[in-house]
Design an enzyme around this catalytic site. Structure first.
Site, PDB file in Angstrom:
ATOM      1  N   LYS A 104       4.987   0.207  -8.577  1.00 51.99           N
ATOM      2  CA  LYS A 104       4.797  -0.541  -9.824  1.00 51.99           C
ATOM      3  C   LYS A 104       5.801  -0.145 -10.900  1.00 51.99           C
ATOM      4  O   LYS A 104       5.940  -0.840 -11.888  1.00 51.99           O
ATOM      5  CB  LYS A 104       3.358  -0.395 -10.326  1.00 51.99           C
ATOM      6  CG  LYS A 104       2.889   1.027 -10.619  1.00 51.99           C
ATOM      7  CD  LYS A 104       1.522   0.981 -11.297  1.00 51.99           C
ATOM      8  CE  LYS A 104       0.454   1.780 -10.575  1.00 51.99           C
ATOM      9  NZ  LYS A 104       0.636   3.242 -10.614  1.00 51.99           N
ATOM     10  N   LYS A 116      10.731  12.004  -8.206  1.00 47.25           N
ATOM     11  CA  LYS A 116      10.546  11.752  -9.656  1.00 47.25           C
ATOM     12  C   LYS A 116      11.635  12.456 -10.469  1.00 47.25           C
ATOM     13  O   LYS A 116      12.077  11.941 -11.487  1.00 47.25           O
ATOM     14  CB  LYS A 116       9.151  12.207 -10.117  1.00 47.25           C
ATOM     15  CG  LYS A 116       8.018  11.389  -9.533  1.00 47.25           C
ATOM     16  CD  LYS A 116       7.650  10.168 -10.366  1.00 47.25           C
ATOM     17  CE  LYS A 116       6.735   9.258  -9.551  1.00 47.25           C
ATOM     18  NZ  LYS A 116       6.233   8.087 -10.183  1.00 47.25           N
ATOM     19  N   LYS A 163       9.066   2.303  -0.483  1.00 51.49           N
ATOM     20  CA  LYS A 163       7.705   1.793  -0.717  1.00 51.49           C
ATOM     21  C   LYS A 163       7.658   0.914  -1.962  1.00 51.49           C
ATOM     22  O   LYS A 163       8.437   1.110  -2.906  1.00 51.49           O
ATOM     23  CB  LYS A 163       6.693   2.948  -0.798  1.00 51.49           C
ATOM     24  CG  LYS A 163       6.599   3.607  -2.143  1.00 51.49           C
ATOM     25  CD  LYS A 163       5.278   4.370  -2.317  1.00 51.49           C
ATOM     26  CE  LYS A 163       5.233   4.840  -3.769  1.00 51.49           C
ATOM     27  NZ  LYS A 163       3.997   5.008  -4.407  1.00 51.49           N
TER      28      LYS A 163
HETATM   29  P1  ATP Z   1       4.237   4.829  -9.497  1.00 57.76           P
HETATM   30  O1  ATP Z   1       4.969   3.748  -8.793  1.00 57.76           O
HETATM   31  O2  ATP Z   1       4.052   4.592 -10.953  1.00 57.76           O
HETATM   32  O3  ATP Z   1       4.703   6.205  -9.150  1.00 57.76           O
HETATM   33  P2  ATP Z   1       2.183   4.527  -7.576  1.00 57.76           P
HETATM   34  O4  ATP Z   1       1.731   3.113  -7.499  1.00 57.76           O
HETATM   35  O5  ATP Z   1       3.004   5.092  -6.481  1.00 57.76           O
HETATM   36  O6  ATP Z   1       2.781   4.762  -8.987  1.00 57.76           O
HETATM   37  P3  ATP Z   1      -0.550   5.328  -8.035  1.00 57.76           P
HETATM   38  O7  ATP Z   1      -0.776   4.193  -8.917  1.00 57.76           O
HETATM   39  O8  ATP Z   1      -1.157   6.573  -8.563  1.00 57.76           O
HETATM   40  O9  ATP Z   1       0.972   5.554  -7.717  1.00 57.76           O
HETATM   41  O10 ATP Z   1      -1.105   5.035  -6.591  1.00 57.76           O
HETATM   42  C1  ATP Z   1      -2.445   4.751  -6.404  1.00 57.76           C
HETATM   43  C2  ATP Z   1      -2.755   4.649  -4.947  1.00 57.76           C
HETATM   44  O11 ATP Z   1      -2.026   3.559  -4.354  1.00 57.76           O
HETATM   45  C3  ATP Z   1      -2.358   5.904  -4.152  1.00 57.76           C
HETATM   46  O12 ATP Z   1      -3.378   6.180  -3.207  1.00 57.76           O
HETATM   47  C4  ATP Z   1      -1.099   5.497  -3.443  1.00 57.76           C
HETATM   48  O13 ATP Z   1      -0.926   6.207  -2.238  1.00 57.76           O
HETATM   49  C5  ATP Z   1      -1.342   4.019  -3.182  1.00 57.76           C
HETATM   50  N1  ATP Z   1      -0.080   3.295  -3.077  1.00 57.76           N
HETATM   51  C6  ATP Z   1       0.883   3.201  -4.029  1.00 57.76           C
HETATM   52  N2  ATP Z   1       1.910   2.454  -3.593  1.00 57.76           N
HETATM   53  C7  ATP Z   1       1.590   2.072  -2.323  1.00 57.76           C
HETATM   54  C8  ATP Z   1       2.257   1.285  -1.324  1.00 57.76           C
HETATM   55  N3  ATP Z   1       3.439   0.740  -1.550  1.00 57.76           N
HETATM   56  N4  ATP Z   1       1.624   1.088  -0.144  1.00 57.76           N
HETATM   57  C9  ATP Z   1       0.413   1.626   0.108  1.00 57.76           C
HETATM   58  N5  ATP Z   1      -0.263   2.383  -0.789  1.00 57.76           N
HETATM   59  C10 ATP Z   1       0.305   2.610  -1.988  1.00 57.76           C
END
Ligand code: ATP
Ligand code: LTN
Length: 340
Positions: free
Chosen positions: A205, A120, A202
């Site tokens: 969003k 980040k 990964k």
């Molecule tokens: P950002 O991209 O804004 O940092 P994020 O999607 O990584 O956000 P969260 O929205 O807080 O973060 O994630 C919510 C849940 O989804 C967490 O348990 C995270 O581990 C899971 N998650 C996020 N991205 C993935 C992915 N690509 N594959 C599997 N699990 C995911």
């Protein structure tokens, strides 16, 4: 002597999702889907972690709206707000309070080692605020307040769960058994859905549109994005995440959503070409998301009811969270208030 009936308490689950954007297929497969699968066997607490989202600059009106949207998505995947506690983190002040206390039991060195913190910082070099560093302490507070046994998360959050356990164990060693030590629940397949354009990273969003499938994407957008998904040039369909990350990512998505084993899928698809793999994956994703999208539209059409559910659940969550917080305050020596 009359014996009291024993009340069976289910183990507690806590998880949270940030309202930092509309959710992706990664959030669905890595987290949300498991939330639903675990709902019946656990006492579930599912939070929209809006305080966490403030670590990256947000537009206020949009953040307010997204909180409701994520809560609606929780319900649209089938979570029942009378069974599971669904609420907004900022409505329960115990989260911020416990986070402040726990930060005194967390070392700077362990926070600086977190890979999400490093990522980040690299991504938001213009705003490396203290909250980016202390983010895992708030996450530990979220989890520990509810005496959580299990935390369903994607693989990227494993390190944060480990630091949560370390903080809890450190605190318990000083003050007795205050916190339950939680375990991570990480699905065997799909715990790390990869970007469609850069399959070594990964799916996220907060990345550009074409790199992810959004939970609310229209069928034609899903077809387009999957058709353009980066694969490789050898034309061979097999599961090999290291050498064939793009193809393996599509196979994992298919396997989770259909319930078919990887061997079965590879057998069926071998020799068929990437076009077929992409079409099949797209149709399968469209089919999985359609009922969620319909339910989401229904829930969002009545925001007053949604708001009332969140208000009611925040009150219930506060009662539970304050039980742990009061215990912690007492242990560390904060003065009691006059309340009987
Ligand atoms: P950002 O991209 O804004 O940092 P994020 O999607 O990584 O956000 P969260 O929205 O807080 O973060 O994630 C919510 C849940 O989804 C967490 O348990 C995270 O581990 C899971 N998650 C996020 N991205 C993935 C992915 N690509 N594959 C599997 N699990 C995911
Ligand atoms: N850190 C997580 C979101 C999150 C969370 C939690 C997940 C905040 N608090 C408590 C599980 C339990 C993320 O960035 N994905």
């Amino acid at each position: 002597m009359q014996t009291q009936p024993t009340v069976e308490h289910k183990p507690v689950i806590f998880s949270g999702i940030q309202p930092s954007g509309m959710l992706t297929l990664g959030n669905y497969i890595g987290a949300l889907r498991n939330f639903k699968l675990l709902e019946d066997d656990y006492d579930c607490v599912y939070c929209v972690v809006d305080l966490h989202t403030l670590t990256v600059r947000q537009e206020a009106a949009q953040l307010r709206r997204r909180c409701l949207e994520i809560a609606a998505i929780y319900m649209a995947v089938g979570l029942d707000p009378d069974k599971s506690l669904i609420f907004c983190q900022s409505h329960v002040s115990a989260h911020a309070e416990l986070s402040w206390i726990l930060s005194k039991y967390t070392y700077l060195g362990e926070l600086q080692r977190m890979t999400q913190y490093k990522d980040k910082c690299a991504k938001h070099a213009d705003n490396i605020n203290a909250g980016l560093l202390t983010y895992p302490v708030l996450m530990a507070a979220d989890i520990l307040l509810y005496q959580t046994h299990l935390v369903p998360i994607g693989a990227d959050q494993k390190q944060h769960l480990e630091i949560t356990r370390d903080i809890a164990q450190r605190f318990n060693a000083l003050y007795g058994d205050v916190f339950t030590i939680p375990d991570a629940y990480i699905g065997k397949v799909g715990s790390r859905v990869m970007s469609l354009q850069e399959p070594a990273r990964k799916m996220s969003k907060s990345d550009p549109e074409e790199t992810y499938v959004g939970i609310l994407d229209k069928p034609e957008d899903i077809r387009r994005k999957l058709k353009r998904a980066v694969t490789d040039s050898d034309g061979d369909i097999r599961f090999d995440p290291e050498n064939k990350p793009g193809v393996s990512n599509l196979l994992s998505i298919l396997s989770v959503l259909t319930g078919d084993s990887m061997d079965k899928l590879v057998n069926e698809l071998s020799g068929k070409g990437y076009g077929e793999l992409k079409t099949r994956t797209a149709e399968c994703v469209i089919e999985a998301l359609a009922p969620i999208q319909a339910e989401y539209a229904r829930i969002m059409a009545d925001k007053a009811t949604l708001q009332a559910i969140l208000d009611r659940n925040a009150e219930r969550a506060s009662v539970r969270a304050n039980r742990t917080l009061d215990k912690v305050k007492h242990k560390v020596g904060l003065a009691p208030h006059g309340k009987a």
